[in-house]
Scaffold this motif. Structure first.
Motif, short mmCIF file in Angstrom:
data_model
loop_
_atom_site.label_atom_id
_atom_site.label_comp_id
_atom_site.label_asym_id
_atom_site.label_seq_id
_atom_site.Cartn_x
_atom_site.Cartn_y
_atom_site.Cartn_z
N ASP A 28 -66.04 89.19 57.87
CA ASP A 28 -65.75 88.13 58.72
C ASP A 28 -65.75 88.69 60.11
OD1 ASP A 28 -64.75 85.50 59.15
OD2 ASP A 28 -63.07 86.44 59.89
N HIS A 29 -65.36 89.62 60.58
CA HIS A 29 -65.67 90.21 61.77
C HIS A 29 -66.84 90.67 62.30
CE1 HIS A 29 -64.27 92.72 65.19
NE2 HIS A 29 -65.15 93.56 64.85
N LYS A 30 -67.73 90.85 61.26
CA LYS A 30 -69.25 91.01 61.38
C LYS A 30 -69.93 89.91 61.67
CE LYS A 30 -70.16 95.76 59.58
NZ LYS A 30 -71.12 96.51 58.79
N ILE A 31 -69.57 88.79 61.00
CA ILE A 31 -70.18 87.61 61.02
C ILE A 31 -69.71 86.93 62.39
CG2 ILE A 31 -70.47 85.44 60.10
CD1 ILE A 31 -70.06 86.63 57.39
N LYS A 32 -68.35 86.80 62.62
CA LYS A 32 -67.98 85.85 63.71
C LYS A 32 -67.41 86.51 65.13
CE LYS A 32 -64.63 84.01 61.47
NZ LYS A 32 -63.73 83.05 60.83
N TYR A 33 -67.66 87.84 65.24
CA TYR A 33 -66.82 88.37 66.16
C TYR A 33 -67.70 88.19 67.42
CZ TYR A 33 -64.66 91.82 69.43
OH TYR A 33 -64.16 92.64 70.42
N LYS A 34 -67.27 87.48 68.49
CA LYS A 34 -67.82 87.35 69.74
C LYS A 34 -69.21 86.65 69.46
CE LYS A 34 -65.81 90.96 72.31
NZ LYS A 34 -66.11 91.99 73.40
N SER A 36 -70.82 82.47 68.64
CA SER A 36 -70.65 81.18 68.51
C SER A 36 -71.47 80.70 67.25
CB SER A 36 -71.23 80.29 69.62
OG SER A 36 -71.38 79.01 69.38
N ILE A 37 -70.55 80.13 66.04
CA ILE A 37 -71.20 79.86 64.90
C ILE A 37 -71.06 78.41 64.80
CG2 ILE A 37 -70.90 80.01 62.55
CD1 ILE A 37 -71.08 82.82 63.73
N PRO A 38 -72.29 77.83 64.44
CA PRO A 38 -72.46 76.27 64.10
C PRO A 38 -71.40 76.00 63.03
CG PRO A 38 -74.59 77.41 64.06
CD PRO A 38 -73.53 78.51 64.08
N ILE A 39 -71.08 74.64 63.17
CA ILE A 39 -70.06 74.06 62.18
C ILE A 39 -70.41 74.19 60.83
CG2 ILE A 39 -70.82 71.67 62.40
CD1 ILE A 39 -66.96 72.85 62.34
N GLU A 40 -71.75 74.00 60.47
CA GLU A 40 -72.27 74.10 59.33
C GLU A 40 -71.83 75.56 58.48
OE1 GLU A 40 -75.30 73.42 61.39
OE2 GLU A 40 -73.92 71.88 61.98
N LEU A 41 -72.17 76.35 59.21
CA LEU A 41 -71.95 77.86 58.91
C LEU A 41 -70.58 78.32 58.67
CD1 LEU A 41 -74.96 79.69 60.58
CD2 LEU A 41 -74.87 78.97 58.29
N LYS A 42 -69.74 77.63 59.61
CA LYS A 42 -68.31 77.96 59.61
C LYS A 42 -67.77 77.47 58.36
CE LYS A 42 -67.22 78.10 64.31
NZ LYS A 42 -66.43 77.49 65.66
N ARG A 43 -68.34 76.20 57.88
CA ARG A 43 -68.05 75.75 56.69
C ARG A 43 -68.16 76.58 55.46
NH1 ARG A 43 -68.20 69.51 55.62
NH2 ARG A 43 -67.30 70.23 53.61
N ARG A 44 -69.51 77.14 55.38
CA ARG A 44 -69.87 78.04 54.42
C ARG A 44 -68.73 79.16 54.22
NH1 ARG A 44 -75.95 78.36 54.41
NH2 ARG A 44 -75.79 79.27 52.42
N ASN A 46 -65.91 79.62 55.49
CA ASN A 46 -64.61 79.10 55.10
C ASN A 46 -64.62 79.14 53.46
OD1 ASN A 46 -63.32 79.19 57.38
ND2 ASN A 46 -63.70 77.01 57.71
N THR A 47 -65.80 78.63 53.11
CA THR A 47 -66.06 78.47 51.40
C THR A 47 -65.78 80.08 50.86
OG1 THR A 47 -67.04 76.58 51.43
CG2 THR A 47 -67.44 77.73 49.60
N LEU A 48 -66.46 81.17 51.50
CA LEU A 48 -66.66 82.19 51.16
C LEU A 48 -65.15 82.87 51.23
CD1 LEU A 48 -69.87 83.87 52.72
CD2 LEU A 48 -69.13 83.72 50.11
#
Length: 179
Positions: A28-34, A36-44, A46-48
């Motif tokens: 999660d840190h590697k994916i999101k840290y600093k 901007s993630i599009p909403i569709e990817l944020k949903r994925r 969250n699913t993970l």
């Protein structure tokens, strides 16, 4: 504690996590840290996160179920009492009530029996599982009591002949004849 007094002025955070929680945290840190993630990817993502949480819960429940099964095996009467007769004993349901059928042989009870007859041996869990499957394949209705009874008979016969029960390196049960 006196030995930690020198560190009393240093605030710190202690995180205790399972292996799955720690893995998710790193990912999660590697994916999101600093970023901007599009909403569709944020949903994925969250699913993970939900799948990781589910995996963690399942691992915990499997561990607890294994512990409960092992504890139930330890609650059974002594090996000698179970081995006194080849007659099937009443089975216990998960709540501990007798159901009137056989108590089937499983890996936990087979391990308990093995440790009784071969006190100085160490057993590898996956070999006990495989051996239990082989025994139950040969006799699908074998109960824990019946297996104990057969082991006692084999032990008595071996003692009468002067044989000694032993375990080969692969944890197969054998009888070494002195003749």
């Amino acid at each position: 504690m006196k030995e930690y007094a020198a560190y009393a002025d240093f605030p710190f955070e202690l995180q205790i996590r399972t292996v799955v929680q720690d893995s998710w945290s790193v990912l999660d840190h590697k994916i999101k840290y600093k970023k901007s993630i599009p909403i569709e990817l944020k949903r994925r993502i969250n699913t993970l996160a939900a799948l990781f949480e589910l995996a963690d819960r399942e691992f915990r429940e499997i561990r607890e179920g294994t512990t409960e099964a092992l504890n139930r095996t330890e609650e059974y009467g002594t090996i000698e009492a179970e081995s006194a007769s080849p007659e099937p004993e009443p089975a216990r349901t998960p709540t501990g009530k007798k159901s009137g059928g056989y108590t089937p042989l499983d890996a936990f009870s087979l391990l308990r029996i093995a440790k009784h007859f071969f006190k100085d041996e160490e057993f590898e869990a996956y070999k006990i599982d495989g051996f239990t499957q082989e025994v139950t394949k040969l006799d699908p209705g074998i109960s824990r009591g019946k297996f104990n009874f057969y082991m006692c008979i084999m032990g008595d016969a071996a003692a009468h002949r002067g044989d000694a029960p032993t375990i080969e390196r692969e944890n197969k049960w054998t009888w070494n004849s002195a003749h």
